[in-house]
Design a protein around this motif. Sequence first.
Motif, short mmCIF file in Angstrom:
data_model
loop_
_atom_site.label_atom_id
_atom_site.label_comp_id
_atom_site.label_asym_id
_atom_site.label_seq_id
_atom_site.Cartn_x
_atom_site.Cartn_y
_atom_site.Cartn_z
N GLY A 248 154.57 124.36 108.71
CA GLY A 248 153.39 124.69 109.52
C GLY A 248 152.25 125.04 108.57
O GLY A 248 152.35 124.83 107.35
N GLY B 235 153.55 127.42 105.55
CA GLY B 235 154.41 126.80 104.54
C GLY B 235 153.69 125.73 103.74
O GLY B 235 153.83 125.65 102.51
N GLY C 19 158.02 130.06 111.49
CA GLY C 19 157.46 130.36 112.80
C GLY C 19 158.28 131.36 113.61
O GLY C 19 159.24 131.98 113.12
#
Length: 407
Positions: free
Chosen positions: A24, A27, A175
């Motif tokens: 995401g 990262g 997440g």
Amino acid sequence: MTELPPPAGPGAPPRFPVVIVGAGPAGLTIGNILRAASVDCLVLETETRAFVEQRPRAGVIEEWAVRGLEKRGLARNLLDRAELHSACEFRFDGERYRFPYGELTGSHHFVYPQPLLVTDLVREYADVRGGAIRFGVRDVRLHDLDSDRPSVSYVCPDTGERQVVRTEFVAGCDGARGVTRASLPPDRVRIARHDYGIGWLALLAEAPPSTDCVLFGCHARGFAGQMPRSPEVTRYYLQCPPGDDPENWPHERVWAELRERLGASGAPPLTEGRLIEKRVLDMHDYVVEPLVHGRLYLAGDAAHLVAPIAAKGMNLALHDAFLLGDALTDRLTRGDDGGLAGYARACLRRVWDYQEFSQWLSEVYHGTAAGDPFRAGTTLARLRRLFTSPAAAAAFAEQYLGTAARY
Ligand code: RFL
């Protein structure tokens, strides 16, 4: 995209200084910072590349976050294509109140859909900076985090076999529903949670927005919001009971409620369109403290969730990523541990500030619909103060844009 380096010896697992779990915004930003410093890392992601590049999500990015991306060579497309927003509009008591936060702060919001940012970050990481990434991995597990030789294993989508990767540091960026947070020993961490007891029906409509800016309708029937996304597509939110079934919200009911809750004298009519996304989000927050266990460092939604009330989650994810990417680089290129030692503290100051603002804003959005005349009265007073007190307006603008000089 680089191939995994050959094993250190026959049968030995591959080794990367950093393994990043989750592709995401958090990262991928960390991966890009590491690759810019020629630090090898491996990103592991459960979904496919096409999926992460299309997953509909956030749009509002604060200016300091854009400048942080720009400084690291990650904002070229964003700066070319993002819309700039410098005002929002509140609607309450049947009237419209425009709030020109750009004039008050000299700063603005960038509106750039998260899938576009993720697409830019994947391309830069994998195709330009040569970062290693595995999509579609299954059953990621973390091992020996307490030691100085941790490892990460996953089931390879091609062979169905479990692969082990040796590493020095693990960045947990998977997440709100990932596995890295669950690897923290329960007796060594505290997870502070808040449940608003409120749901939002999140809608995407194939229709142009009715105004150029974000709208907040604070109404006795519940909150309604409008966020322009493009000339063809608009995001709307409607407050609803938590856990409500989107099927309870057919087209006619949605548009009738939006018209009612966003109605105000002199307001242009809403343009109706086909609803192409309809799902219920339950509003809740959490913060994990500390964000660090042994060689595992959490970042983004894995570390703290902030309900999308104030559009802060991706901004916090980027803040963590800048700090962690720089701290890992300092450690791995110069042996300097200072950034890693101060990481959790530096992140959490902004995290708690944004959580507090989300709670404050939640009362502004939802207080008039609480069924309590006292709360409705104080909520309307809070709203009116934004438009009668320059000091209150300045404080709101600062928090809304995240421009405080220090956190
Ligand atoms: P992400 O984006 O969830 O990425 C995590 C990645 O990890 C993968 N993953 C795993 N990978 C490997 N192994 C596992 N076991 C894994 N489990 C999961 C996932 O597939 C995914 O690719 O977390 P990250 O990077 O921390 O970023 C956080 C942001 O995505 C989030 O905070 C924002 O979307 C929140 N948010 C908003 N934030 C803003 O700053 N501005 C906004 O305008 C805004 N609007 C929103 C939002 C969130 C929303 N929803 C969906 C709740 C609007 C909405 C509707």
